[in-house]
Structure formats: C-alpha cells, structure tokens
Scaffold this motif. Structure first.
Motif, mmCIF file in Angstrom:
data_model
loop_
_atom_site.group_PDB
_atom_site.id
_atom_site.type_symbol
_atom_site.label_atom_id
_atom_site.label_comp_id
_atom_site.label_asym_id
_atom_site.label_seq_id
_atom_site.Cartn_x
_atom_site.Cartn_y
_atom_site.Cartn_z
ATOM 1 N N GLU A 33 0.850 -1.189 0.000
ATOM 2 C CA GLU A 33 0.000 0.000 0.000
ATOM 3 C C GLU A 33 0.894 1.250 0.000
ATOM 4 O O GLU A 33 1.787 1.361 0.838
ATOM 5 C CB GLU A 33 -0.901 -0.008 1.231
ATOM 6 N N PRO A 34 0.677 2.173 -0.929
ATOM 7 C CA PRO A 34 1.539 3.355 -0.986
ATOM 8 C C PRO A 34 1.334 4.347 0.156
ATOM 9 O O PRO A 34 2.233 5.128 0.466
ATOM 10 C CB PRO A 34 1.163 3.993 -2.335
ATOM 11 N N GLN A 35 0.161 4.326 0.793
ATOM 12 C CA GLN A 35 -0.112 5.271 1.877
ATOM 13 C C GLN A 35 0.393 4.706 3.197
ATOM 14 O O GLN A 35 -0.087 3.677 3.678
ATOM 15 C CB GLN A 35 -1.616 5.543 1.973
ATOM 16 N N PRO A 36 1.365 5.363 3.839
ATOM 17 C CA PRO A 36 1.970 4.787 5.043
ATOM 18 C C PRO A 36 1.058 4.747 6.264
ATOM 19 O O PRO A 36 1.216 3.896 7.135
ATOM 20 C CB PRO A 36 3.170 5.710 5.302
ATOM 21 N N GLN A 47 4.291 -3.803 6.264
ATOM 22 C CA GLN A 47 3.792 -3.061 5.110
ATOM 23 C C GLN A 47 4.931 -2.785 4.147
ATOM 24 O O GLN A 47 6.023 -2.378 4.554
ATOM 25 C CB GLN A 47 3.158 -1.732 5.528
ATOM 26 N N ILE A 48 4.660 -3.017 2.876
ATOM 27 C CA ILE A 48 5.554 -2.593 1.806
ATOM 28 C C ILE A 48 4.950 -1.316 1.256
ATOM 29 O O ILE A 48 3.859 -1.333 0.667
ATOM 30 C CB ILE A 48 5.670 -3.670 0.708
ATOM 31 N N THR A 49 5.617 -0.203 1.478
ATOM 32 C CA THR A 49 5.077 1.095 1.097
ATOM 33 C C THR A 49 5.550 1.441 -0.307
ATOM 34 O O THR A 49 6.666 1.941 -0.507
ATOM 35 C CB THR A 49 5.505 2.178 2.104
ATOM 36 N N ALA A 50 4.709 1.128 -1.264
ATOM 37 C CA ALA A 50 5.062 1.334 -2.668
ATOM 38 C C ALA A 50 3.800 1.272 -3.505
ATOM 39 O O ALA A 50 2.737 0.850 -3.032
ATOM 40 C CB ALA A 50 6.050 0.268 -3.133
ATOM 41 N N ASP A 54 4.616 -1.496 -8.548
ATOM 42 C CA ASP A 54 6.064 -1.370 -8.407
ATOM 43 C C ASP A 54 6.703 -2.764 -8.491
ATOM 44 O O ASP A 54 6.398 -3.648 -7.677
ATOM 45 C CB ASP A 54 6.390 -0.708 -7.068
ATOM 46 N N ALA A 55 7.595 -2.963 -9.460
ATOM 47 C CA ALA A 55 8.152 -4.299 -9.728
ATOM 48 C C ALA A 55 8.920 -4.842 -8.529
ATOM 49 O O ALA A 55 8.782 -6.019 -8.176
ATOM 50 C CB ALA A 55 9.052 -4.251 -10.963
ATOM 51 N N ALA A 56 9.738 -4.006 -7.905
ATOM 52 C CA ALA A 56 10.525 -4.460 -6.751
ATOM 53 C C ALA A 56 9.613 -4.814 -5.582
ATOM 54 O O ALA A 56 9.849 -5.799 -4.869
ATOM 55 C CB ALA A 56 11.531 -3.388 -6.339
ATOM 56 N N GLU A 60 9.150 -8.445 -3.730
ATOM 57 C CA GLU A 60 9.315 -8.593 -2.280
ATOM 58 C C GLU A 60 8.090 -9.260 -1.663
ATOM 59 O O GLU A 60 8.218 -10.157 -0.808
ATOM 60 C CB GLU A 60 9.545 -7.220 -1.635
ATOM 61 N N LEU A 61 6.904 -8.846 -2.098
ATOM 62 C CA LEU A 61 5.672 -9.444 -1.575
ATOM 63 C C LEU A 61 5.622 -10.932 -1.905
ATOM 64 O O LEU A 61 5.273 -11.759 -1.052
ATOM 65 C CB LEU A 61 4.462 -8.718 -2.166
#
Length: 359
Positions: A33-36, A47-50, A54-56, A60-61
């Motif tokens: 989720e891009p919103q922290p 949380q992966i903040t992206a 986003d490919a990276a 990671e997920l």
C-alpha cells in the motif's frame, strides 16, 4: 513463516478487517500500500510502502508470502498477473479483469446465463445519442472503469434531459449506457469458493443506498425462497466460470415478480457483507481467509436478524449513542479525519434470533 503469511494488496478498511480475521487463524499478513498511515497498517505484521505496480515491491511481496489476495478491485491486472507467475493470487487475475470494466462485466455475466440490464457501449457523443434513442431517452451513463460509490455517472430520466456535452463531461473515456430497471428493492449475496471448488453463500441482504453509497443492509431481505435460490445459482455459475477462490459480492435488482437482474460484482469482501461479523459465527472476512489459505470453508448460517449501517462522514458524531445501544456491534476503521462521503466505520444491530431450521 512464509507458509503462514498472506499478502494483501491494498491497505483500506477491508484490508484491515482481513488482517484481523487472519490473525485469529494464526496467519500473518503483509500489505502492499503506498499510503503509510492507512487503516490496515495499524493491524498488519508488515507493510511494503510502494505503488501497487512497483516491480521491486511485487517481488518482495512474492518472496514473503505463500499466497496473495487483494481488498479492492482496481488493482492493476498486470501486477496481479506478475505475482501469479510466482505465488498463488486469489481471487484470480481474471476476476479483476472482468470486474474492472463494466462492459466486460455485463458481457461476462450474460455469458454465464445471468441477466443484466440492457446496455450499449458508448465511445463517442454520437454513440451516446444513438443509445439513448434506443432507450427512449432514459438510462444511466457510467464510466466503464474506476467508478465507485455513485461516482462517474449521469442519469437521463427522459428526452427532457439533453445529452449535449455528456460524453466530454465524463472525461471522453469509454462509457456504458445501462437501461433503467423497474426494481422494487436491491439485494446482494456474499458467496465464497474454496480451492477445492466448494461454494458457501450467506443469506441475501437487502440494501439501501444514499447518494450512491451503501447506507444499510438488512437481514432478512424481503424476498422469497425462490429469489434467494436464484441468487445462489447465479453466484455458483459465476464462481465456477472464473475458477474463483475467495469471497465475492454480487448486487442484484429485484423486480416485482421476484426476478433478479444482476447489477455488478465485486471480487473481494463487500460492504454489504459486514453484517456477517455480528450475525454469523464465521464472518465474510474469515471465510475469505479460509478460502485463500486452502482451509475448509465455514458455515455461513445466520444466527440473528440484523441491520448493518455505515457510518459515513459526520455520522461518526453519533458514536456515543451507538455505544449505548444494546445488541449492537460497533466497528471503526482507524480513520482520524471525517470527510463527506468517507466511510468511518459501521454498526450492526441485532434485531432478533433467526429461528429458521437448517436445511
């Protein structure tokens, strides 16, 4: 821990409630989720903040989780397909592809033998005028993609409503004109399909909308057993056609004779199923986690009649009154700022025991 970790794309209130259900079954959750400061971040294990594509972040997920799901239907299809190459993604990307475009959705439903309103694709002002002429000047014009809660729509009540400039006003993007449906009520059914093909469905809820946003869901709906059975059959047909895994929401218009006209689908847990956390032993959120994790689906039986009401915008000011109301479950979403049209939480008031015998 990877085999006990579920990835969730999206960090809104639905992701939050999925994380709560997963924790009860001893699963960890990680959100993309891009919103922290999103609602789900307060309750997930990471949380992966992206951005969702986003490919990276997707890599990671995939590395951290044994299965990935999502909480809203506007996840980029390409991102879901990228993940599906390395980790199971449920519901399948095909469900996203169908649900993201109203024209594709209508055609797919019809292909499953499920009746919808009549419709026309609208790709120009000329298309719109021709479609309205076919519908006697009446219909609902909608963006084919990304619209929700009544946004991206225009209603034509008859020839007196001029279509001039309407195509440009909605962004000159692909649109769909749907005919009016003379319905008596709106209902929805929440159903789930497991990895083994097992299907379980909750009782249909009767829904009331205000300004295009769901206001209440009431159980039982004022429909007969044949209408309920038709809704279940439609859900089973759709789930099978999509080779679906997880929970789905299907909205219907009910005509005077009990006939159902499908309105739309949502390949995720659904607002009109929030009542299940108060009136069922197994909520829609737990059912979804069970499905995507490959666990046996739970019994969707309803033990109580109820009314679920969304708390939207300044409805949150009535919180203390709801907290004083007996037989009422209050669920807030962790949002600190109330804005018009923003869902801040919901309440479910039990209105009596469901004394129907199980089949």
């Amino acid at each position: 821990m990877k085999d006990r970790t579920i990835g969730i794309i999206g960090g809104g209130q639905l992701g939050r409630m999925l994380a709560m259900a997963a924790a009860r079954l001893n699963y960890r959750t990680i959100i993309l989720e891009p919103q922290p400061d999103c609602p789900a971040a307060q309750l997930t294990n990471g949380q992966i903040t992206a951005a969702y594509d986003d490919a990276a972040a997707l890599a990671e997920l995939s590395n951290l989780c044994s299965v990935v799901t999502y909480e809203f239907e506007n996840v980029p299809v390409a991102a879901a397909e990228t993940l599906a190459a390395t980790v199971p993604v449920y519901p399948p990307p095909k469900a996203l592809e169908v649900a993201q475009d109203r024209l594709t959705e209508k055609r797919f439903l019809n292909g499953c033998g499920i009746e919808t309103a009549r419709f026309h694709a609208v790709d120009s002002q000329a298309d719109l005028e021709a479609a309205l002429a076919d519908f006697d000047g009446k219909g609902v014009l909608k963006t084919r993609r990304l619209g929700y809660d009544g946004k991206g729509q225009r209603v034509f009540k008859g020839p007196q409503d001029s279509p001039a400039g309407a195509f440009e006003a909605l962004g000159a993007v692909p649109l769909i004109l749907e005919s009016f449906v003379p319905f008596e009520r709106e209902v929805s059914i929440i159903a789930a399909r497991g990895t083994d093909g097992t299907v379980r469905a909750y009782d249909a809820a009767e829904n009331v909308h205000r300004d295009g946003i769901l206001h209440t869901s009431t159980l039982p709906a004022a429909i007969g057993p044949q209408t309920q059975a038709t809704a279940l059959k439609a859900a089973e047909s759709l789930l099978s056609a999509l080779d679906y895994v997880g929970v789905i929401g299907m909205e219907f218009f009910v005509l005077g004779d009990g006939t159902l006209i499908a309105n739309e689908i949502a390949p995720r847990v659904h607002n009109s199923g929030h009542w299940t956390e108060a009136a069922c032993i197994v909520s829609q959120f737990e059912q979804h986690i069970r499905a995507v994790a490959g666990l046996p689906l739970g019994d969707p039986a309803r033990h109580s009649d109820c009314v679920m009401q969304n708390l939207i915008g300044d409805d949150i000011d009535d919180l203390n009154d709801w907290l004083k109301t007996s037989d009422t479950l209050v669920h807030l979403y962790g949002k600190t700022e109330a804005r018009p049209g923003r869902k801040m939480g919901h309440v479910t008031r039990l209105t009596g025991a469901n004394r129907q015998e199980k089949a």
